[in-house]
Design a protein around this motif. Structure first.
Motif, PDB file in Angstrom:
ATOM      1  N   ILE A  69      -0.489   0.388  -2.818  1.00 36.39           N
ATOM      2  CA  ILE A  69       0.813  -0.245  -2.546  1.00 36.39           C
ATOM      3  C   ILE A  69       1.358   0.266  -1.207  1.00 36.39           C
ATOM      4  CG2 ILE A  69       3.240  -0.398  -3.248  1.00 36.39           C
ATOM      5  CD1 ILE A  69       2.277  -0.168  -6.167  1.00 36.39           C
ATOM      6  N   ALA A  70       1.326   1.579  -1.038  1.00 34.45           N
ATOM      7  CA  ALA A  70       1.846   2.178   0.200  1.00 34.45           C
ATOM      8  C   ALA A  70       1.024   1.731   1.405  1.00 34.45           C
ATOM      9  CB  ALA A  70       1.849   3.700   0.085  1.00 34.45           C
ATOM     10  N   GLU A  71      -0.284   1.697   1.250  1.00 33.02           N
ATOM     11  CA  GLU A  71      -1.153   1.272   2.356  1.00 33.02           C
ATOM     12  C   GLU A  71      -0.886  -0.180   2.744  1.00 33.02           C
ATOM     13  OE1 GLU A  71      -5.785   0.189   3.235  1.00 33.02           O
ATOM     14  OE2 GLU A  71      -5.395   1.610   1.622  1.00 33.02           O
ATOM     15  N   SER A  72      -0.756  -1.046   1.764  1.00 32.39           N
ATOM     16  CA  SER A  72      -0.483  -2.462   2.042  1.00 32.39           C
ATOM     17  C   SER A  72       0.840  -2.640   2.778  1.00 32.39           C
ATOM     18  CB  SER A  72      -0.447  -3.271   0.745  1.00 32.39           C
ATOM     19  OG  SER A  72      -1.695  -3.260   0.122  1.00 32.39           O
ATOM     20  N   TYR A  73       1.841  -1.898   2.350  1.00 27.63           N
ATOM     21  CA  TYR A  73       3.148  -2.008   3.000  1.00 27.63           C
ATOM     22  C   TYR A  73       3.094  -1.444   4.421  1.00 27.63           C
ATOM     23  CZ  TYR A  73       8.144  -2.234   3.666  1.00 27.63           C
ATOM     24  OH  TYR A  73       9.389  -2.547   4.161  1.00 27.63           O
ATOM     25  N   ALA A  74       2.362  -0.355   4.614  1.00 29.46           N
ATOM     26  CA  ALA A  74       2.223   0.219   5.957  1.00 29.46           C
ATOM     27  C   ALA A  74       1.548  -0.775   6.893  1.00 29.46           C
ATOM     28  CB  ALA A  74       1.432   1.523   5.894  1.00 29.46           C
ATOM     29  N   GLU A  75       0.570  -1.501   6.392  1.00 26.20           N
ATOM     30  CA  GLU A  75      -0.104  -2.516   7.209  1.00 26.20           C
ATOM     31  C   GLU A  75       0.868  -3.641   7.565  1.00 26.20           C
ATOM     32  OE1 GLU A  75      -2.859  -4.453   9.503  1.00 26.20           O
ATOM     33  OE2 GLU A  75      -2.935  -2.395   8.748  1.00 26.20           O
ATOM     34  N   LYS A  76       1.699  -4.032   6.633  1.00 26.32           N
ATOM     35  CA  LYS A  76       2.720  -5.049   6.895  1.00 26.32           C
ATOM     36  C   LYS A  76       3.666  -4.560   8.000  1.00 26.32           C
ATOM     37  CE  LYS A  76       6.581  -7.373   4.606  1.00 26.32           C
ATOM     38  NZ  LYS A  76       7.324  -7.558   3.368  1.00 26.32           N
ATOM     39  N   CYS A  77       4.071  -3.311   7.916  1.00 25.92           N
ATOM     40  CA  CYS A  77       4.958  -2.723   8.935  1.00 25.92           C
ATOM     41  C   CYS A  77       4.261  -2.653  10.292  1.00 25.92           C
ATOM     42  CB  CYS A  77       5.397  -1.327   8.515  1.00 25.92           C
ATOM     43  SG  CYS A  77       6.429  -1.291   7.040  1.00 25.92           S
ATOM     44  N   ARG A  78       2.991  -2.290  10.291  1.00 24.07           N
ATOM     45  CA  ARG A  78       2.230  -2.221  11.535  1.00 24.07           C
ATOM     46  C   ARG A  78       2.194  -3.583  12.217  1.00 24.07           C
ATOM     47  NH1 ARG A  78      -1.825  -3.789  13.971  1.00 24.07           N
ATOM     48  NH2 ARG A  78      -2.659  -4.934  12.199  1.00 24.07           N
ATOM     49  N   ARG A 110      -5.659   5.224   3.774  1.00 24.14           N
ATOM     50  CA  ARG A 110      -7.054   4.848   3.484  1.00 24.14           C
ATOM     51  C   ARG A 110      -7.898   6.087   3.236  1.00 24.14           C
ATOM     52  NH1 ARG A 110      -7.859   0.014   7.887  1.00 24.14           N
ATOM     53  NH2 ARG A 110      -6.610  -1.505   6.724  1.00 24.14           N
ATOM     54  N   SER A 111      -7.668   7.100   4.048  1.00 29.57           N
ATOM     55  CA  SER A 111      -8.377   8.364   3.861  1.00 29.57           C
ATOM     56  C   SER A 111      -8.024   8.970   2.503  1.00 29.57           C
ATOM     57  CB  SER A 111      -8.010   9.326   4.996  1.00 29.57           C
ATOM     58  OG  SER A 111      -8.621  10.576   4.804  1.00 29.57           O
ATOM     59  N   ALA A 112      -6.747   8.920   2.154  1.00 27.33           N
ATOM     60  CA  ALA A 112      -6.306   9.457   0.861  1.00 27.33           C
ATOM     61  C   ALA A 112      -7.010   8.747  -0.288  1.00 27.33           C
ATOM     62  CB  ALA A 112      -4.794   9.311   0.720  1.00 27.33           C
ATOM     63  N   ALA A 113      -7.097   7.433  -0.198  1.00 23.42           N
ATOM     64  CA  ALA A 113      -7.769   6.670  -1.254  1.00 23.42           C
ATOM     65  C   ALA A 113      -9.249   7.037  -1.331  1.00 23.42           C
ATOM     66  CB  ALA A 113      -7.604   5.171  -1.004  1.00 23.42           C
ATOM     67  N   GLY A 114      -9.874   7.223  -0.186  1.00 17.38           N
ATOM     68  CA  GLY A 114     -11.292   7.576  -0.153  1.00 17.38           C
ATOM     69  C   GLY A 114     -11.578   8.981  -0.654  1.00 17.38           C
ATOM     70  N   GLU A 115     -10.639   9.880  -0.481  1.00 18.02           N
ATOM     71  CA  GLU A 115     -10.825  11.279  -0.884  1.00 18.02           C
ATOM     72  C   GLU A 115     -10.413  11.560  -2.324  1.00 18.02           C
ATOM     73  OE1 GLU A 115     -12.065  13.887   0.758  1.00 18.02           O
ATOM     74  OE2 GLU A 115     -12.473  12.788   2.598  1.00 18.02           O
ATOM     75  N   LEU A 116      -9.819  10.594  -2.958  1.00 18.51           N
ATOM     76  CA  LEU A 116      -9.200  10.806  -4.261  1.00 18.51           C
ATOM     77  C   LEU A 116     -10.136  11.434  -5.290  1.00 18.51           C
ATOM     78  CD1 LEU A 116      -6.376  10.403  -5.268  1.00 18.51           C
ATOM     79  CD2 LEU A 116      -6.990   8.104  -5.971  1.00 18.51           C
ATOM     80  N   LYS A 117     -11.353  10.935  -5.373  1.00 15.62           N
ATOM     81  CA  LYS A 117     -12.293  11.461  -6.380  1.00 15.62           C
ATOM     82  C   LYS A 117     -12.895  12.799  -5.973  1.00 15.62           C
ATOM     83  CE  LYS A 117     -14.003   7.691  -9.139  1.00 15.62           C
ATOM     84  NZ  LYS A 117     -15.094   6.801  -9.487  1.00 15.62           N
ATOM     85  N   VAL A 118     -13.297  12.913  -4.719  1.00 11.21           N
ATOM     86  CA  VAL A 118     -14.029  14.114  -4.296  1.00 11.21           C
ATOM     87  C   VAL A 118     -13.133  15.274  -3.899  1.00 11.21           C
ATOM     88  CG1 VAL A 118     -16.151  12.927  -3.620  1.00 11.21           C
ATOM     89  CG2 VAL A 118     -14.310  13.170  -1.971  1.00 11.21           C
ATOM     90  N   THR A 156      11.025   1.324   7.371  1.00 15.54           N
ATOM     91  CA  THR A 156      10.628   2.736   7.367  1.00 15.54           C
ATOM     92  C   THR A 156      11.234   3.477   6.180  1.00 15.54           C
ATOM     93  OG1 THR A 156      10.375   2.673   9.765  1.00 15.54           O
ATOM     94  CG2 THR A 156      10.590   4.855   8.763  1.00 15.54           C
ATOM     95  N   LEU A 157      12.467   3.157   5.841  1.00 14.14           N
ATOM     96  CA  LEU A 157      13.071   3.764   4.656  1.00 14.14           C
ATOM     97  C   LEU A 157      12.322   3.360   3.387  1.00 14.14           C
ATOM     98  CD1 LEU A 157      16.845   3.393   5.585  1.00 14.14           C
ATOM     99  CD2 LEU A 157      15.433   5.461   5.697  1.00 14.14           C
ATOM    100  N   MET A 158      11.912   2.092   3.328  1.00 13.50           N
ATOM    101  CA  MET A 158      11.102   1.626   2.197  1.00 13.50           C
ATOM    102  C   MET A 158       9.738   2.329   2.202  1.00 13.50           C
ATOM    103  SD  MET A 158      10.698  -0.269  -0.458  1.00 13.50           S
ATOM    104  CE  MET A 158      11.906  -1.567  -0.413  1.00 13.50           C
ATOM    105  N   MET A 159       9.161   2.487   3.377  1.00 11.94           N
ATOM    106  CA  MET A 159       7.869   3.162   3.490  1.00 11.94           C
ATOM    107  C   MET A 159       7.980   4.578   2.953  1.00 11.94           C
ATOM    108  SD  MET A 159       4.761   2.524   4.714  1.00 11.94           S
ATOM    109  CE  MET A 159       4.023   3.363   3.329  1.00 11.94           C
ATOM    110  N   ASN A 160       9.070   5.266   3.258  1.00  9.21           N
ATOM    111  CA  ASN A 160       9.255   6.630   2.738  1.00  9.21           C
ATOM    112  C   ASN A 160       9.297   6.653   1.215  1.00  9.21           C
ATOM    113  OD1 ASN A 160       9.174   8.153   5.071  1.00  9.21           O
ATOM    114  ND2 ASN A 160      11.369   8.004   5.435  1.00  9.21           N
ATOM    115  N   LYS A 161       9.909   5.649   0.611  1.00  6.51           N
ATOM    116  CA  LYS A 161       9.940   5.576  -0.852  1.00  6.51           C
ATOM    117  C   LYS A 161       8.527   5.387  -1.411  1.00  6.51           C
ATOM    118  CE  LYS A 161      14.572   3.753  -1.739  1.00  6.51           C
ATOM    119  NZ  LYS A 161      15.303   2.695  -2.449  1.00  6.51           N
TER     120      LYS A 161
END
Length: 178
Positions: A69-78, A110-118, A156-161
């Motif tokens: 969710i956060a990644e998708s919103y960050a991409e929208k902001c970008r 994206r890095s966070a999602a990739g590192e989640l398991k390992v 940005t305030l929404m992104m922080n949430k």
């Protein structure tokens, strides 16, 4: 007739039971995440409205959904800041810096999602550093009074949430508190 309807009833019961267990698992994970977020109501509303989080059958899936969710919103902001930079030549440099900050947020998530398991601790760190970028965006455009800057500030305030939700989510897999 009764014998043939019995297996159907059992199948329906099993399907309902499985759905109940799934909802129960996702609700527990969502509640656990939102317990550690300042805006609990927003957190619960956001995660329960997002199908991958609401239908998660385990904590890992719910955590992954929160990061997504956060990644998708960050991409929208970008994308918004990129468009805004092109449309506002006087403040192009500021908006391009905002675009770069949001790009770094996308990459960290994206890095966070990739590192989640390992490496859940690395995943947690990747989410947490996103706030450095949102602080930079606030510093870049927070004092401006134009419509584009105000929109970027609201985003940005929404992104922080959403970062707070993702951070609380990764904490479930890597608790930072004793």
């Amino acid at each position: 007739m009764m014998a043939s309807s019995s297996p159907c009833l059992v199948a329906v019961f099993v399907a309902i039971w499985i759905q109940f267990l799934s909802i129960s698992a996702s609700k527990k994970s969502i509640d656990a995440i939102c317990q550690h977020v300042t805006d609990k109501r927003f957190c619960i509303k956001t995660l329960t409205a997002y199908p991958p989080a609401a239908s998660a059958t385990n904590t890992f899936q719910t955590v992954s959904a929160a990061i997504h969710i956060a990644e998708s919103y960050a991409e929208k902001c970008r994308k918004f800041t990129e468009k805004t930079a092109k449309e506002n030549p006087k403040m192009k440099e500021q908006f391009m810096d905002c675009q770069d900050a949001y790009h770094r947020i996308v990459m960290s998530l994206r890095s966070a999602a990739g590192e989640l398991k390992v490496s859940p601790d690395t995943s947690n760190y990747d989410v947490m550093v996103c706030t450095d970028q949102t602080t930079m965006v606030k510093d870049l455009v927070g004092k401006n009074r134009d419509v584009a800057s105000n929109t970027i500030m609201k985003m940005t305030l929404m992104m922080n949430k959403l970062i707070a939700i993702a951070a609380a989510a990764t904490d479930l897999l890597f608790p930072t508190e004793p």
